[in-house]
Write a protein that holds these residues in place. Structure first.
Motif, PDB file in Angstrom:
ATOM      1  N   GLU A  33       0.848  -1.180   0.000  1.00  0.00           N
ATOM      2  CA  GLU A  33       0.000   0.000   0.000  1.00  0.00           C
ATOM      3  C   GLU A  33       0.886   1.233   0.000  1.00  0.00           C
ATOM      4  OE1 GLU A  33      -3.539   2.059   2.718  1.00  0.00           O
ATOM      5  OE2 GLU A  33      -2.306   0.414   3.500  1.00  0.00           O
ATOM      6  N   LEU A  34       0.672   2.125  -0.939  1.00  0.00           N
ATOM      7  CA  LEU A  34       1.479   3.332  -1.042  1.00  0.00           C
ATOM      8  C   LEU A  34       0.983   4.378  -0.051  1.00  0.00           C
ATOM      9  CD1 LEU A  34       1.805   3.679  -4.929  1.00  0.00           C
ATOM     10  CD2 LEU A  34       3.455   2.703  -3.331  1.00  0.00           C
ATOM     11  N   ILE A  35       1.920   5.000   0.636  1.00  0.00           N
ATOM     12  CA  ILE A  35       1.625   6.114   1.541  1.00  0.00           C
ATOM     13  C   ILE A  35       1.833   7.395   0.750  1.00  0.00           C
ATOM     14  CG2 ILE A  35       2.176   7.240   3.720  1.00  0.00           C
ATOM     15  CD1 ILE A  35       3.392   4.604   4.642  1.00  0.00           C
ATOM     16  N   THR A  36       0.796   8.178   0.639  1.00  0.00           N
ATOM     17  CA  THR A  36       0.879   9.386  -0.186  1.00  0.00           C
ATOM     18  C   THR A  36       0.441  10.605   0.612  1.00  0.00           C
ATOM     19  OG1 THR A  36      -1.363   9.071  -1.029  1.00  0.00           O
ATOM     20  CG2 THR A  36       0.426   8.062  -2.286  1.00  0.00           C
ATOM     21  N   GLU A  37       0.775  11.744   0.082  1.00  0.00           N
ATOM     22  CA  GLU A  37       0.357  13.016   0.659  1.00  0.00           C
ATOM     23  C   GLU A  37       0.218  14.025  -0.476  1.00  0.00           C
ATOM     24  OE1 GLU A  37       4.489  15.378   1.634  1.00  0.00           O
ATOM     25  OE2 GLU A  37       3.502  14.296   3.266  1.00  0.00           O
ATOM     26  N   LYS A  38      -0.473  15.105  -0.196  1.00  0.00           N
ATOM     27  CA  LYS A  38      -0.586  16.192  -1.142  1.00  0.00           C
ATOM     28  C   LYS A  38       0.217  17.387  -0.628  1.00  0.00           C
ATOM     29  CE  LYS A  38      -4.919  15.103  -3.458  1.00  0.00           C
ATOM     30  NZ  LYS A  38      -6.238  15.611  -3.888  1.00  0.00           N
ATOM     31  N   PRO A  39       0.957  18.054  -1.496  1.00  0.00           N
ATOM     32  CA  PRO A  39       1.680  19.257  -1.059  1.00  0.00           C
ATOM     33  C   PRO A  39       0.713  20.279  -0.469  1.00  0.00           C
ATOM     34  CG  PRO A  39       2.405  18.569  -3.242  1.00  0.00           C
ATOM     35  CD  PRO A  39       1.202  17.739  -2.920  1.00  0.00           C
ATOM     36  N   HIS A  40       1.212  21.037   0.471  1.00  0.00           N
ATOM     37  CA  HIS A  40       0.381  22.029   1.136  1.00  0.00           C
ATOM     38  C   HIS A  40       1.167  23.318   1.310  1.00  0.00           C
ATOM     39  CE1 HIS A  40       2.795  20.194   4.325  1.00  0.00           C
ATOM     40  NE2 HIS A  40       2.642  21.321   4.996  1.00  0.00           N
TER      41      HIS A  40
END
Length: 427
Positions: A33-40
């Motif tokens: 499972e890939l751990i992702t985030e969105k830039p903020h």
């Protein structure tokens, strides 16, 4: 013969069953499972840490110019005093006696002056009439001049002793608070080459300053006007703010460690800060507001070949790097920082801009993306160009096998189970 065939069929059946079981139990175990985030958008800063002592901005050491015994002390520690307020008094008996003695000498000198003036006037009349010689006339005139100078000399001595007498009263030179009292009634003070200090008075405890000891490796980044924050052990949950107002050139060397004293102002309207407190200081040497950020884990992430079984991903190539470099110099209408640099341009000009690679997830594909980064505080990284706040950036990988293992452990029959339902009543 039949028995041999039966054995072979059983073995084949066992192998098939084992294969099916292995496939069923390990198929999900190989998934990730890939751990992702969105830039903020947020604030980022680089900083220098130091320790220091809190001191009043202005402290006056009150001393004495005369020697004697302390007769009265009118203030104590923490006393709030006004300018001109009497703090202490030194025994005046000896100086009063000297004033009386010199006053008497002055009166004698004045009487002698009056006699010498009358004598000179008589000798002058006789000299004009030719009754005395010039030598007698000059002698009378000299005695008259000496009498005048003697009066002036004794009068000066009297003024000096009277001034010393006034110094026996110790007054506060400023409005403030008494920090230290170093004398008591009956104590003898001797004013010779060094003036003894009787009291230390802080001018205004609502305005404090921190004397920070900044290491020589960090002092090059510290400039006047930079923001700082600090904490003290007495109030660990409170963060106090300040500004660097001075970086002193004189070094302090202790055990071959060179530090430079840096002065930070510290407003103290609520009087929580007290002189001598130890401060743990953070000086923000570079701050950028409202800029695009990603976590440092995203920049450090590198996919391995095992992800290719579940995701489609494109490997990096030199062509992509060259293309990115060309786009960087040709786009953004001449703005070399890109659209993500919304903060102070003057501040960012001092940042060493670097290139980095992050990995985006687009559906079931993993795509590399070249970006240009700025400040890095080891937690977040400033993004100057290359991605937007809508991109899904990979920061790590979670193995589902590990999750199943954890789940199996939680449901193990050998582990004690928590009571539930109606059986968990109070006993």
């Amino acid at each position: 013969m039949k028995r041999s065939k039966l054995i072979i069929i059983i073995i084949i059946g066992l192998l098939v069953i084992g294969g099916i079981a292995y496939f069923m139990f390990h198929k999900d175990g190989n998934k990730v499972e890939l751990i992702t985030e969105k830039p903020h958008y947020g604030d980022i800063a680089t900083s220098v840490t130091a320790t220091g002592k809190i001191q009043p901005v202005d402290t006056v050491a009150v001393g004495t110019q005369v020697s004697g015994t302390i007769q009265k002390v009118f203030v104590d520690f923490n006393s709030v005093v006004k300018k001109g307020q009497l703090l202490a008094q030194i025994d005046q008996s000896l100086l009063i006696a000297q004033v009386q003695q010199i006053s008497a000498n002055l009166q004698l000198a004045k009487n002698n002056l009056s006699y010498q003036q009358s004598n000179f006037n008589r000798q002058n009349e006789l000299y004009k009439a030719g009754g005395i010689s010039r030598a007698d006339y000059e002698t009378a005139k000299n005695q008259y001049d000496v009498a005048k100078d003697n009066v002036n000399s004794v009068a000066a001595q009297l003024r000096s002793v009277q001034k010393s007498l006034s110094f026996t009263d110790i007054f506060s030179p400023i409005d403030g608070t008494v920090l230290t009292r170093k004398v008591s009634e009956g104590q003898t003070v001797a004013a010779s080459l060094n003036t003894p200090t009787l009291f230390s008075i802080a001018k205004d405890l609502t305005k404090m300053q921190v004397q920070a000891s900044v290491d020589e490796a960090d002092v090059g980044n510290v400039k006047v006007g930079e923001n700082a924050s600090f904490t003290v052990d007495a109030f660990p949950d409170d963060v106090f703010k300040g500004t660097v107002i001075e970086v002193r050139l004189q070094p302090t060397i202790s055990s071959n460690v060179v530090t430079y004293t840096t002065i930070i102002n510290a407003p103290n309207d609520d009087l929580k800060l007290k002189p001598g407190m130890t401060a743990n200081i953070i000086i923000y040497t570079n701050e950028i507001k409202n800029t695009l950020l990603i976590s440092a884990k995203a920049v450090a992430f590198q996919p391995d070949s095992t992800l290719g079984k579940q995701f489609k991903f494109r490997k990096l190539s030199l062509g992509n790097k060259g293309k990115h470099k060309g786009n960087h110099t040709g786009n953004n209408n001449g703005n070399k920082y890109g659209d993500n640099a919304k903060s102070n341009t003057k501040t960012m000009d001092t940042v060493d801009h670097k290139k980095a690679i992050v990995w985006r997830r687009v559906g079931d594909s993993i795509l590399p993306k070249h970006i240009r980064i700025g400040l890095d505080d080891d937690i977040n990284v400033q993004v100057l160009k290359g991605i937007t706040a809508q991109d899904e950036i990979i920061t790590g990988v979670n193995s589902l096998k590990q999750s199943k293992s954890t789940k199996a452990t939680e449901s193990s029959p050998f582990m004690p189970k928590r009571g539930g339902g109606g059986g968990g009543g109070k006993r």
